[in-house]
Motif scaffolding. Structure first.
Motif, mmCIF file in Angstrom:
data_model
loop_
_atom_site.group_PDB
_atom_site.id
_atom_site.type_symbol
_atom_site.label_atom_id
_atom_site.label_comp_id
_atom_site.label_asym_id
_atom_site.label_seq_id
_atom_site.Cartn_x
_atom_site.Cartn_y
_atom_site.Cartn_z
ATOM 1 N N LEU A 23 0.828 -1.196 0.000
ATOM 2 C CA LEU A 23 0.000 0.000 0.000
ATOM 3 C C LEU A 23 0.870 1.256 0.000
ATOM 4 C CD1 LEU A 23 -2.910 -0.852 2.479
ATOM 5 C CD2 LEU A 23 -2.778 -1.233 0.010
ATOM 6 N N GLN A 24 0.383 2.302 -0.648
ATOM 7 C CA GLN A 24 1.118 3.560 -0.706
ATOM 8 C C GLN A 24 1.100 4.292 0.638
ATOM 9 O OE1 GLN A 24 -1.040 5.397 -3.956
ATOM 10 N NE2 GLN A 24 0.608 4.914 -5.407
ATOM 11 N N HIS A 25 0.031 4.106 1.402
ATOM 12 C CA HIS A 25 -0.094 4.807 2.678
ATOM 13 C C HIS A 25 -0.853 3.925 3.654
ATOM 14 C CE1 HIS A 25 0.010 8.347 5.250
ATOM 15 N NE2 HIS A 25 -1.283 8.221 5.482
ATOM 16 N N ASP A 26 -0.333 3.795 4.860
ATOM 17 C CA ASP A 26 -0.942 2.970 5.906
ATOM 18 C C ASP A 26 -0.514 3.562 7.243
ATOM 19 O OD1 ASP A 26 -1.727 1.029 7.730
ATOM 20 O OD2 ASP A 26 -0.090 -0.335 7.205
ATOM 21 N N MET A 27 -1.357 4.440 7.823
ATOM 22 C CA MET A 27 -0.958 5.144 9.046
ATOM 23 C C MET A 27 -2.190 5.583 9.825
ATOM 24 S SD MET A 27 1.618 8.420 9.404
ATOM 25 C CE MET A 27 2.992 7.409 8.812
ATOM 26 N N ALA A 28 -2.074 5.545 11.157
ATOM 27 C CA ALA A 28 -3.124 6.061 12.036
ATOM 28 C C ALA A 28 -2.840 7.527 12.322
ATOM 29 C CB ALA A 28 -3.176 5.266 13.327
ATOM 30 N N VAL A 29 -3.776 8.393 11.932
ATOM 31 C CA VAL A 29 -3.632 9.835 12.115
ATOM 32 C C VAL A 29 -4.983 10.411 12.523
ATOM 33 C CG1 VAL A 29 -3.030 12.041 11.041
ATOM 34 C CG2 VAL A 29 -1.836 9.955 10.336
ATOM 35 N N GLY A 30 -5.002 11.217 13.580
ATOM 36 C CA GLY A 30 -6.225 11.924 13.952
ATOM 37 C C GLY A 30 -7.399 11.028 14.257
ATOM 38 N N GLY A 31 -7.156 9.891 14.887
ATOM 39 C CA GLY A 31 -8.250 9.012 15.276
ATOM 40 C C GLY A 31 -8.782 8.140 14.169
ATOM 41 N N ALA A 32 -8.053 8.005 13.061
ATOM 42 C CA ALA A 32 -8.510 7.171 11.960
ATOM 43 C C ALA A 32 -7.320 6.511 11.268
ATOM 44 C CB ALA A 32 -9.311 7.989 10.957
#
Length: 588
Positions: free
Chosen positions: A187-196
């Protein structure tokens, strides 16, 4: 230029004019809570609230505060600004809180303005502007998070993750169950940010979360997999479940993927576990998100397994329509109605009458509500068990009838339609499953919203393969005829059942024989059921007249689907004449 400037200023006024004294806007808190009832000191707990817009399109602030019993002020605060919400629209605000002090905690949520004044809306009686959650407890003993609730624990949802702790997810790759979670590396992006959780794909790859490590997770008493998610544009997402064996270190089998549709605002989607078509729900190992569309940004606020009420097994799926229908309406209002399982065995379809629009006709939110029956003979006490006994042991179909006289419904927007679907799904889970829905929402001056009712019906059929859709139209009504024909042509209705009772001339067997021709020409005989009212009352039939009417129409159209009686309680009080005399004629 001046006209454009005035438009921009008006838009700004819309955004900022939501002061407490402004009567144009109002919002409330539909739910608030924490994702764990107990946790050890030092661990994080997800906190959340759902704001519902009650009046006029607008943007709002959700104020979340974590309160500790005995503390003078909140120990943690969080604010979320909603996107622009239509009336009835909802927004979920979620975050996390690390509890450093043992004690009893609660979450308070308030629906506020965005003008910086801190003003809070009053809300409504059912959706107040301020709502406080049930308590959760932080203990002084650090213990590992539980993998699952105790076996047989009723009503215990299992929160897989709420993505409120970036450190836990981004660095330790751990969900709230203690299992490993990550993407497949592509995946190009996989991160927890701002509660999501934020995901982006180039067109391939998947994300997964392990539900258990040392032993598989037993979900045999869970009802659905729930996801709260959105996308940067209208897009699809596929959900699947993996099962394991032994120590459950890896997935040994996977379900077929279930596709859900996402919009640009966060929405809560519950997928009944029976849709994954697994041989057993007692050996779950993982949940997988796949089918991400290239270039689309996905946001996932939470994933959880939703429990059935009272620890009952998951809802049983519908299995389709009988070849010949012998049906009866079962209203909830008698003080001592016959129990569902004790209805005369000649009835193979029972209509639960009736779910009604929330807030009264034509419905304020689109949701429907159900009132439990009288319990004089145990109908309420045994209601859920009796429904499932009738379906699984007796082989009957149970259909939820919606609307009725004085309870029409309108569906002017997709938001209201979605609220209707969500409430039907909630009732489906609460009752352990049922087999269909009966549209009784258009009567008197309430015209059917055909396009939206087609969408609702097809959505329910998509969620529950074999789900039955019916309707009891007025025999003479051209409007009803056009509606039913459109529904049948769209594949959204299984049969219509014109009501030949409760009106001058309708209960005349000669009129029935003449009028039924119109319905057969419109829909085909196999999609027409004849509606009878057998009672000692004006504009109703005697049983002999009902037999005469059926014999006339059956002679013309042998392929007619069947007949129904209004109502089962009257038939019982008369000694079951409809059940005993009509069934052998309809279903020899």
């Amino acid at each position: 230029m001046g006209k454009l400037m005035r438009g921009a200023l008006a838009a700004t006024a819309l955004m900022l004019g939501q002061a407490a004294g402004a009567q144009t806007y109002n919002a409330g808190i539909a739910e608030v809570g924490a994702d764990r009832a107990t946790l050890p000191q030092g661990q994080s707990v997800g906190v959340f609230a759902t704001l519902r817009n009650l009046q006029a399109i607008g943007i709002f602030t959700v104020h979340l505060e974590v309160l500790r019993d005995g503390a003078a002020s909140p120990v943690h605060t969080l604010q979320c600004r909603t996107p622009e919400l239509a009336t009835g629209g909802q927004y979920r605000c979620a975050g996390s809180f690390s509890a450093g002090t043992p004690g009893t905690y609660r979450v308070r949520a308030r629906a506020g303005t965005i003008d910086g004044s801190g003003a809070i809306f009053p809300g409504s009686s059912g959706t107040p502007g301020t709502r406080v959650s049930a308590a959760f407890t932080v203990s002084g003993n650090v213990t590992p998070p539980p993998v699952s609730p105790p076996a047989g624990a009723p009503g215990a949802d299992i929160v897989i993750d709420s993505f409120g702790s970036p450190e836990r997810y981004n660095q330790r790759h751990q969900n709230l169950l203690g299992g490993y979670t990550d993407d497949d590396g592509s995946l190009q992006h996989d991160m927890a940010v701002g509660g999501a959780l934020q995901l982006r794909s180039a067109g391939s790859g998947y994300w997964y979360s392990v539900l258990a490590k040392s032993t598989c997770l037993d979900a045999s008493k869970m009802a659905a997999l729930k996801i709260v998610a959105k996308a940067s544009q209208a897009a699809s997402l596929q959900l699947s479940l993996g099962t394991g064996a032994g120590g459950c270190e890896r997935s040994t089998a996977s379900s077929a993927p279930v596709t859900v549709q996402l919009g640009t605002g966060y929405q809560e989607i519950s997928v009944p576990l029976n849709r994954f078509q697994l041989a057993s729900l007692a050996q779950l190992q993982s949940v997988v998100l796949s089918g991400l569309q290239a270039g689309v940004d996905y946001g996932i606020q939470s994933l959880s397994l939703v429990a059935t009420s009272d620890g009952l097994p998951p809802p049983q799926p519908p299995v389709g329509l009988p070849a010949k229908v012998v049906a009866g309406y079962w209203p909830y209002w008698p003080v001592a109605p016959v129990r569902i399982r004790d209805v005369h065995p000649n009835y193979n379809v029972i209509y639960l009458f009736h779910a009604r629009p929330e807030g009264g006709a034509p419905g304020t939110t689109g949701a429907v509500v159900w009132t439990p029956p009288g319990d004089g003979r145990g109908a309420a006490t045994n209601f859920v068990a009796d429904i499932q006994h009738a379906r699984t042991v007796q082989g009957r179909k149970i259909i939820l009838s919606v609307g009725g006289a004085g309870h029409g419904m309108s569906f002017p927007t997709r938001t209201k339609s979605q609220a209707f679907v969500d409430s039907v799904v909630a009732l489906y889970n609460r009752l352990g499953g049922f087999d269909g829905l009966d549209w009784n929402t258009f009567e008197a001056d309430q015209a059917p919203d055909t396009e939206e009712m087609i969408w609702i019906s097809l959505e329910l059929k998509r969620r529950y393969p074999g789900f039955i859709i019916t309707s009891p139209p007025a025999p003479w009504s051209t409007r009803d005829q056009v509606f039913c024909q459109a529904m049948v042509r769209a594949g959204a209705m299984d049969y219509a059942a014109p009501q030949y009772y409760d009106g001058p001339g309708l209960a005349d067997p000669a009129y029935v024989a003449e009028n039924i021709r119109t319905w057969v020409q419109l829909l085909g005989a196999e999609r027409v059921v004849v509606g009878f009212g057998v009672a000692a009352a004006t504009n109703y039939m005697t049983i002999d007249q009902a037999v005469d009417a059926w014999q006339r129409v059956k002679a013309q159209y042998p392929q007619l689907r069947g007949g129904f009686d209004w109502q089962i309680h009257t038939d019982e009080s008369q000694g079951w004449p409809f059940a005993t005399r009509m069934k052998p004629l309809i279903q020899p």
